[in-house]
Motif scaffolding. Structure first.
Motif, short mmCIF file in Angstrom:
data_model
loop_
_atom_site.label_atom_id
_atom_site.label_comp_id
_atom_site.label_asym_id
_atom_site.label_seq_id
_atom_site.Cartn_x
_atom_site.Cartn_y
_atom_site.Cartn_z
N GLN A 101 0.83 -1.20 0.00
CA GLN A 101 0.00 0.00 0.00
C GLN A 101 0.87 1.26 0.00
N ASN A 127 -11.92 7.68 3.45
CA ASN A 127 -11.46 6.52 4.20
C ASN A 127 -9.97 6.32 3.95
N ARG A 129 -8.10 3.96 4.85
CA ARG A 129 -7.74 2.56 4.56
C ARG A 129 -8.21 2.21 3.14
N HIS A 140 -9.71 4.30 -2.75
CA HIS A 140 -10.25 4.65 -1.43
C HIS A 140 -11.73 5.01 -1.55
#
Length: 558
Positions: A101, A127, A129, A140
């Motif tokens: 990531q 978001n 994450r 996202h």
């Protein structure tokens, strides 16, 4: 090389290929017949020396470690079943875009750089994450100021520089391969790399993906059963794509739902109809329709298409030929199948038309005894590709992408319900297309278009002739000759020169003999007559004459 020679060579290749297939590749290598194998067969020979699955796995790991460009290259090569062995294809299909990531602070910096505002000022909720992290971008969830839920795809920092540098290296390598290997030149490796590079560059342009999405959306504006995400252009740039969020299941996940047989068939019918529309009516289709990119929305009973970065395109002429191919398969018509294959591929002049027809007819007969509902369309397509490959017919990437799409589609249909068949579902649409093809109005339009093209070509002939004559007069006329044609030309030149040499030799021999006869007749007393010059000269001239004739005959070019 005559027809018998070509057949003998093909038989050689067939025998060698079977030796490799059954594990006797070492014999082929020992007796020096490796050159008769194609690239695909050589790879198979290498795999037979070890574990094919292990070798394919190592290749996949290598591409993944080399980075995003090579991952995309492997994914795009996975559609080239005509070039690579099935073991390699299966491993390349497993190539994953899931990589480390990107830290969220780098994603936020990218958004701020593109929009000139902080993330909090662009989205009311973001978001941190990611829902997915791929080799080129990271996705996202977010919410727009109007409370619309969206998915935001953000390109990795400096990914373009990396990809463009890698593509330059691949271009150089492909040119080097073509300069060193005949098989690389035969398979147009440089052209193939150019096509792959163009595809990867398109995926790097999120504005292009947005336009693709809207084009597919327009195709189904009157079809309520298909849902394509809306693109929010005010929040989209070359490196950031913001689209409507679609909540649904993977298409293969409908088994989790308690659906009736009729409901499953309706979903499969909707899926097939949507791709018939994209491929045969519009010529603009989803080029990567794996189950993760096709969603089923239970609440609205819709299919959702997402991730439209990879698109296939077919011109009107190619759509016509693909329809011909499908109709030929459905009606078990070898003539139609061969006609379509010839028009959809690049066929070299050296192809044995009769042998190719017989091979296609054999494939057609093989599947003609299978009920339409049980026919494996993917297997049929692969057989056709393999047959074309064996005859050294080059298959363009767009046609290969179409084949891969149809095979993937068939796999999805079988997972929805194993009793369903792609061709069985497609047959009513094929019959409808056949009726439309011979619609008098459309038929007249095609004739008119063909007449216009022919008229345009005829009008251009005088100027083209003038251009050729001008170049010829200036000594600037270039003629492109293939290696096969060059060999024929050299053979004809040899024959002409041999006939000319034979004529000169015969003339010289006649003059020598005539001179000796004249000298002997007039009885001139010379040293030559005292040593029987007539007999000796005749014997020497006759032997030289025989030697030249033997040399000419030995070449076989007289």
């Amino acid at each position: 090389m005559g027809t018998n020679g070509i057949r003998r060579l093909n038989r050689y290749r067939e025998i060698v290929s079977l030796l490799v297939k059954h594990g006797f590749g070492y014999i082929v290598q020992e007796i020096g017949l490796t050159d008769t194998l194609t690239m695909k067969e050589r790879l198979m020979a290498d795999f037979k020396q070890g574990n094919a699955q292990e070798m394919g796995c190592r290749l996949r790991n290598l591409l993944e470690e080399l980075g995003p460009t090579f991952i995309k290259l492997g994914q795009l090569l996975s559609i080239r079943s005509d070039l690579l062995p099935v073991e390699v294809i299966k491993e390349l299909e497993l190539l994953q875009d899931n990589v480390n990531q990107v830290p969220v602070n780098e994603i936020k910096e990218k958004i701020q750089l593109e929009f000139g505002s902080e993330v909090e000022d662009v989205f009311i909720r973001f978001n941190e994450r990611p829902v997915g992290s791929a080799s080129i971008g990271q996705v996202h969830e977010a919410v727009l100021p109007n409370d619309q839920k969206v998915m935001v795809k953000v390109q990795r920092p400096k990914i373009k520089e990396t990809v463009y540098a890698d593509l330059g290296i691949l271009k150089d390598l492909s040119m080097m391969m073509e300069n060193h290997y005949d098989w690389a030149e035969h398979y147009h490796i440089t052209d193939l790399m150019d096509e792959l590079a163009e595809s990867i560059k398109n995926e790097l342009d999120y504005m292009e993906e947005g336009r693709n999405t809207e084009t597919i959306q327009l195709q189904f504006e009157n079809q309520k059963g298909i849902k394509v995400p809306e693109i929010y252009w005010d929040f989209t740039t070359d490196e950031i794509l913001t689209m409507e969020r679609i909540d649904g299941l993977k298409i293969t996940g409908i088994q989790q739902l308690n659906l009736t047989q009729e409901e499953k068939r309706q979903i499969a019918n909707l899926l097939v109809e949507s791709f018939i529309t994209q491929i045969l009516r519009e010529g603009f289709f989803h080029g990567d329709p794996h189950p993760g990119n096709i969603l089923y929305i239970p609440d609205t009973k819709q299919l959702g298409f997402i991730d439209l970065g990879q698109i296939g395109r077919l011109s009107s002429r190619k759509r016509y030929d693909v329809t011909t191919l499908m109709i030929g398969l459905m009606n078990e018509d070898t003539d139609l199948i061969v006609k379509a294959m010839y028009r959809l591929t690049y066929v070299p002049s050296s192809v044995d038309d009769k042998q190719f027809y017989d091979d296609i007819d054999r494939i057609r007969k093989k599947f003609s005894h299978t009920p339409l509902g049980e026919l494996n369309f993917g297997l049929t397509i692969n057989e056709l590709f393999s047959c074309a490959h064996n005859h050294q017919i080059y298959i363009p990437t767009d046609f290969m992408m179409l084949g891969k799409t149809l095979i993937t589609l068939e796999g999805i249909v079988s997972k929805i319900d194993p009793s369903l068949s792609l061709l069985e579902l497609a047959k009513p649409y094929g019959q409808q297309l056949l009726v439309e093809r011979y619609n008098p109005i459309k038929f007249g339009k095609r004739l008119l278009n063909d007449a216009e093209d022919m008229t345009e070509s005829v009008i251009k002939i005088p100027s083209q002739i003038e251009e050729v004559l001008q170049k010829a007069s200036e000594g600037d006329l270039k003629v492109k000759i293939s290696v096969h044609e060059l060999d024929d030309i050299f053979t004809k030149i040899d024959r002409l020169s041999n006939k000319f040499s034979f004529s000169l030799t015969l003339l010289a021999f006649s003059i020598v003999v005539l001179g000796l006869i004249v000298g002997a007749t007039f009885g001139t007393n010379t040293i030559l007559t005292s040593i029987h010059a007539l007999e000796i000269g005749f014997i020497i001239a006759f032997l030289m004459f025989l030697w030249i004739i033997y040399s000419i005959i030995k070449t076989g070019r007289f």
